[in-house]
Design an enzyme around this catalytic site. Structure first.
Site, mmCIF file in Angstrom:
data_model
loop_
_atom_site.group_PDB
_atom_site.id
_atom_site.type_symbol
_atom_site.label_atom_id
_atom_site.label_comp_id
_atom_site.label_asym_id
_atom_site.label_seq_id
_atom_site.Cartn_x
_atom_site.Cartn_y
_atom_site.Cartn_z
ATOM 1 N N HIS A 1 0.844 -1.193 0.000
ATOM 2 C CA HIS A 1 0.000 0.000 0.000
ATOM 3 C C HIS A 1 0.877 1.240 0.000
ATOM 4 C CE1 HIS A 1 0.677 -0.113 4.392
ATOM 5 N NE2 HIS A 1 0.242 1.140 4.443
ATOM 6 N N HIS B 1 0.780 5.635 0.996
ATOM 7 C CA HIS B 1 0.112 6.809 1.557
ATOM 8 C C HIS B 1 0.618 8.013 0.795
ATOM 9 C CE1 HIS B 1 -1.554 4.622 4.919
ATOM 10 N NE2 HIS B 1 -0.363 4.153 5.218
ATOM 11 N N TYR C 1 11.674 4.378 0.384
ATOM 12 C CA TYR C 1 10.580 4.732 -0.527
ATOM 13 C C TYR C 1 9.638 5.760 0.107
ATOM 14 C CZ TYR C 1 12.443 0.308 -2.135
ATOM 15 O OH TYR C 1 13.281 -0.686 -2.519
#
Length: 179
Positions: A59, A61, A149
């Site tokens: 996932h 954000h 990342y």
């Protein structure tokens, strides 16, 4: 079924969580170069400011600010998801069914995404902290600076954060994780 309505505001600032359908996969970091290409392509066609981003294996954000006279964050998320999916090897694509096929989905992403319109500077600050601390929360690294990342490193270079930020979890992050 709840009657959920998205909060569309021109030039708004939004926090997003966008997740893979299969949360056991690591496609977002395994194919990080393809995700970066897709992200740049999306920015080119549908500009926005990236206030903060953190990509985890399954996932991501993101906090984006839309252009002044634009409120279409959904299109940006759709383009990002679709174009990343198309760049992945065929063996990464999920199981097809009539519903997915009809919508042209490749079965990689959850259909929906979670969005929150940022209300003020305090809300923004809390959500940036949440994003940057997320890899530590999930146990991927021991400290924020170790996660590659993330736009955290950009913000350290800009002097917005200290390199060792997050070594002692701030109370406001603890509270956000409990909400």
């Amino acid at each position: 079924m709840p009657n959920y309505r998205r909060d569309f505001v021109q030039g708004g600032v939004y926090f997003f969580t966008i997740a893979l359908q299969d949360r056991t996969k690591d496609f977002l970091v395994r194919y990080i170069d393809k995700l970066r290409e897709t992200y740049q392509e999306t920015l080119y066609h549908y500009p926005f400011e990236t206030i903060a981003i953190c990509i985890l294996p399954e996932h991501l954000h993101l906090i984006m600010q839309l252009p002044e006279k634009d409120n279409n964050f959904s299109r940006r998320i759709q383009v990002l998801k679709t174009n990343f999916s198309k760049r992945l090897p065929k063996e990464c694509q999920g199981n097809f069914n009539q519903s997915r096929e009809k919508r042209g989905e490749l079965g990689i992403w959850q259909r929906r995404f979670w969005e929150h319109r940022i209300k003020d500077d305090e809300d923004l600050s809390k959500h940036i902290d949440y994003i940057y601390y997320n890899p530590v929360k999930h146990g991927y690294v021991q400290n924020v600076k170790s996660w590659l990342y993330s736009s955290f490193h950009r913000d350290v270079e800009k002097g917005i954060f200290e390199k060792d930020w997050g070594s002692n979890i701030p109370i406001r992050i603890q509270n956000l994780y409990q909400e």
